[in-house]
Every structure is written in structure tokens, then in C-alpha cells.
Motif scaffolding. Structure first.
Motif, PDB file in Angstrom:
ATOM      1  N   ASP A 185       0.860  -1.180   0.000  1.00 56.08           N
ATOM      2  CA  ASP A 185       0.000   0.000   0.000  1.00 56.08           C
ATOM      3  C   ASP A 185       0.894   1.225   0.000  1.00 56.08           C
ATOM      4  N   ALA A 186       1.051   1.835  -1.165  1.00 56.76           N
ATOM      5  CA  ALA A 186       1.980   2.955  -1.319  1.00 56.76           C
ATOM      6  C   ALA A 186       1.552   4.181  -0.524  1.00 56.76           C
ATOM      7  N   PHE A 187       0.289   4.228  -0.052  1.00 55.26           N
ATOM      8  CA  PHE A 187      -0.200   5.379   0.696  1.00 55.26           C
ATOM      9  C   PHE A 187       0.127   5.285   2.188  1.00 55.26           C
ATOM     10  N   SER A 188       0.377   4.089   2.711  1.00 57.28           N
ATOM     11  CA  SER A 188       0.578   3.948   4.148  1.00 57.28           C
ATOM     12  C   SER A 188       1.763   3.077   4.538  1.00 57.28           C
ATOM     13  N   LEU A 189       2.440   2.470   3.580  1.00 56.73           N
ATOM     14  CA  LEU A 189       3.496   1.519   3.895  1.00 56.73           C
ATOM     15  C   LEU A 189       4.664   1.697   2.949  1.00 56.73           C
ATOM     16  N   VAL A 190       5.881   1.803   3.521  1.00 59.43           N
ATOM     17  CA  VAL A 190       7.083   1.805   2.688  1.00 59.43           C
ATOM     18  C   VAL A 190       7.609   0.382   2.648  1.00 59.43           C
ATOM     19  N   SER A 191       7.740  -0.138   1.459  1.00 58.19           N
ATOM     20  CA  SER A 191       8.165  -1.512   1.287  1.00 58.19           C
ATOM     21  C   SER A 191       9.650  -1.653   1.595  1.00 58.19           C
ATOM     22  N   PRO A 192      10.052  -2.762   2.250  1.00 56.43           N
ATOM     23  CA  PRO A 192      11.489  -2.998   2.423  1.00 56.43           C
ATOM     24  C   PRO A 192      12.215  -3.120   1.097  1.00 56.43           C
ATOM     25  N   ARG A 193      11.490  -3.470   0.039  1.00 52.87           N
ATOM     26  CA  ARG A 193      12.100  -3.491  -1.296  1.00 52.87           C
ATOM     27  C   ARG A 193      12.623  -2.097  -1.658  1.00 52.87           C
ATOM     28  N   ASP A 194      11.798  -1.086  -1.435  1.00 52.38           N
ATOM     29  CA  ASP A 194      12.210   0.288  -1.730  1.00 52.38           C
ATOM     30  C   ASP A 194      13.394   0.695  -0.858  1.00 52.38           C
ATOM     31  N   LEU A 195      13.321   0.363   0.418  1.00 52.22           N
ATOM     32  CA  LEU A 195      14.360   0.788   1.342  1.00 52.22           C
ATOM     33  C   LEU A 195      15.714   0.184   1.003  1.00 52.22           C
ATOM     34  N   VAL A 196      15.742  -1.109   0.785  1.00 53.94           N
ATOM     35  CA  VAL A 196      17.040  -1.755   0.578  1.00 53.94           C
ATOM     36  C   VAL A 196      17.659  -1.376  -0.765  1.00 53.94           C
ATOM     37  N   MET A 197      16.830  -1.121  -1.765  1.00 55.74           N
ATOM     38  CA  MET A 197      17.380  -0.851  -3.090  1.00 55.74           C
ATOM     39  C   MET A 197      17.711   0.618  -3.319  1.00 55.74           C
ATOM     40  N   GLN A 198      17.138   1.538  -2.507  1.00 55.77           N
ATOM     41  CA  GLN A 198      17.264   2.948  -2.843  1.00 55.77           C
ATOM     42  C   GLN A 198      17.823   3.854  -1.759  1.00 55.77           C
TER      43      GLN A 198
END
Length: 276
Positions: free
Chosen positions: A121-134
């Protein structure tokens, strides 16, 4: 090298106790500052109205998001009250990924929850995928069932790549405090096992020069997947923490992780430190 600032990413409508406990423990262990962070936005419905009714709906939903962010701050303050000499809270009405990625510049390590392979849910949750890659920072993924960071036995999932080298360097503060460290590389079918053993032996020697005693381990090549073999080794050595490089790429604006990385982000048995 040490961790001077620990950042913990919290999420609306998700369990946060495990990541708060581990982040607080890290801050206490390394005498680090701790930053709690969260962001969310009102997700507009598929069918929308207009005029006064629309504005009333927007105001109500944005007010709800602000109250839930305030609740997260209260939870963060309560969990870290005795853990760190300096605790800071940051939040915003923003897309979580965009906000956390921007704020990550002030952290040495980021603590996050894991993620279901189907929920996002891009409105309420930051994915660990985004965090680790960026983020350009090591990410410590904490499954919801974990209640402490068991770093007595650490498994380094080695692969002779820049990502794995970065992960081991990022994990040095934790590796120095571990009782047992095992470096394992899963050979592919056509690999020369002696060459693979040379890889992990070099890493063990490098760690020794940094005060870390590590054991090299290379299983025989077989028909089992790397995930199955890695999990077996982790069970054998009683690993409470896995250190690994994160692999993936962007495809049509969606982050697609490699098979082992995807497994490590979504598994629920142990904490994982990932670097890209």
C-alpha cells in the motif's frame, strides 16, 4: 565503525512492536541516537464525489491519518524512553517511500518490518524493497514474530559481488559482537568448489583482520535451490541473523528482487541485514 544513528521505519495499520524492540536494542547496544519515522497519505476512493461533500471527506480522512501518525509517535516514544539518550520523531503527510528515502540520509542503519509477498500500500506503507534498493543504507528487516535481535550466531550469505562486500562491511559492528560467524557461499552447478572456498576463505581472513573470527562453509553443489540450502545452513548453525547483499532491478517502475533477496525480505524466522 559503529552505528551512531539508528532509524526505525513504522507503518500505519501494521505491527510495529518487533521493529521497535530491535531498534531500541540496537540503539542501546551501540549507544546510538534513534530516529522514528513514518509517513502516510489519504488514499482517495475509486469513486469520488465533488464540492462540499468531497472536501468534508478529504478533511475527515486527512484528520484520521494525522491522528494515526500521532499514535505511532506515542508508541515510538514509549518504546524508546529508556533505550537511547536521544530519541527523535519525524513524520509527514506524504507517500511513505518518498519521505523515508529522503530522510535516510541521517541514518547509519534502518530498521524495518518484513513484508508479505502480496501486500503493498503505497499510501501507508514503505516496502522494504524500496528501502534496501534505494536508501544507500543497510536495512535490518525484522519479522513480526521476532522479539529481540539474536546476533550470537550470524550467517553471512556470501556471493562474490559488490552488494555482498558492502553488506559484510555494513554489518561489521554486529559481527564484532557475535559469538559465531559463518560465511557460506552456495555454489552453482558448474562452479569449481575449490575456487568458491577460496572466496569465502578470503572473506574470513578479511574479517579476522577486523577482529571477527569467522568460519568458511561451502556445501556440495546439488539440485536444491539456493534458498533451500541457505535455510538449511542457517538452521544448522542456529543463526539469529543473516547478512546478505540485496539484488534486484527496476522494471516498469516496479522493484523486482532476485529470488534469494525476495525470500529474505519475506521470511519470518530470523532478522536479515541487507545492503545494495
Amino acid at each position: 565503525m559503529t552505528y551512531a544513528t539508528v532509524m526505525v521505519s513504522l507503518a500505519l495499520d501494521q505491527p510495529n512492536n518487533a521493529r521497535l524492540e530491535v531498534a531500541g536494542e540496537l540503539a542501546e547496544r551501540f549507544e546510538a541516537d534513534i530516529i522514528g519515522i513514518a509517513a502516510a497519505r489519504f488514499a482517495p476512493p475509486l469513486y469520488f464525489t465533488d464540492g462540499i461533500a468531497a472536501q468534508r471527506l478529504i478533511d475527515q480522512e486527512e484528520g484520521s491519518v494525522k491522528r494515526r501518525l500521532a499514535d505511532l509517535e506515542a508508541q515510538f516514544r514509549a518504546a524508546t524512553r529508556t533505550r537511547s539518550a536521544r530519541a527523535e520523531w519525524r513524520s509527514a503527510m506524504d507517500f511513505p517511500a518518498r519521505y523515508v528515502l529522503a530522510q535516510a540520509r541521517c541514518a547509519d542503519i534502518i530498521v524495518s518490518g518484513g513484508q508479505s509477498p502480496v501486500f503493498s500500500d503505497a499510501f501507508s506503507l514503505v516496502s522494504p524493497r524500496d528501502l534496501v534498493m534505494q536508501t544507500g543504507r543497510p536495512l535490518l528487516v525484522v519479522p513480526d514474530r521476532i522479539n529481540w535481535l539474536d546476533s550470537r550466531s550470524v550467517l553471512v550469505a556470501w556471493k562474490d559481488t559488490p552488494e555482498a562486500r558492502r553488506a559484510v562491511a555494513d554489518a561489521l559492528p554486529l559481527l564484532r559482537k557475535a559469538r559465531d560467524v559463518v560465511i557460506a557461499e552456495i555454489p552453482e552447478k558448474d562452479d569449481d568448489r575449490s575456487a568458491v572456498m577460496t572466496h569465502v576463505s578470503d572473506v574470513a581472513a578479511w574479517l579476522a583482520r577486523h577482529g571477527v573470527t569467522a568460519t568458511a562453509r561451502v556445501p556440495e553443489a546439488g539440485n536444491e535451490t539456493a534458498v533451500v540450502q541457505l535455510e538449511r545452513i542457517a538452521d544448522d548453525v542456529g543463526a539469529g541473523l543473516i547478512v546478505a547483499g540485496a539484488y534486484g532491478h527496476s522494471r516498469f517502475r516496479e522493484l523486482v528482487l532476485g529470488g534469494v533477496t525476495e525470500y529474505l525480505v519475506t521470511q519470518t524466522a530470523r532478522c536479515v541485514l541487507l545492503s545494495h
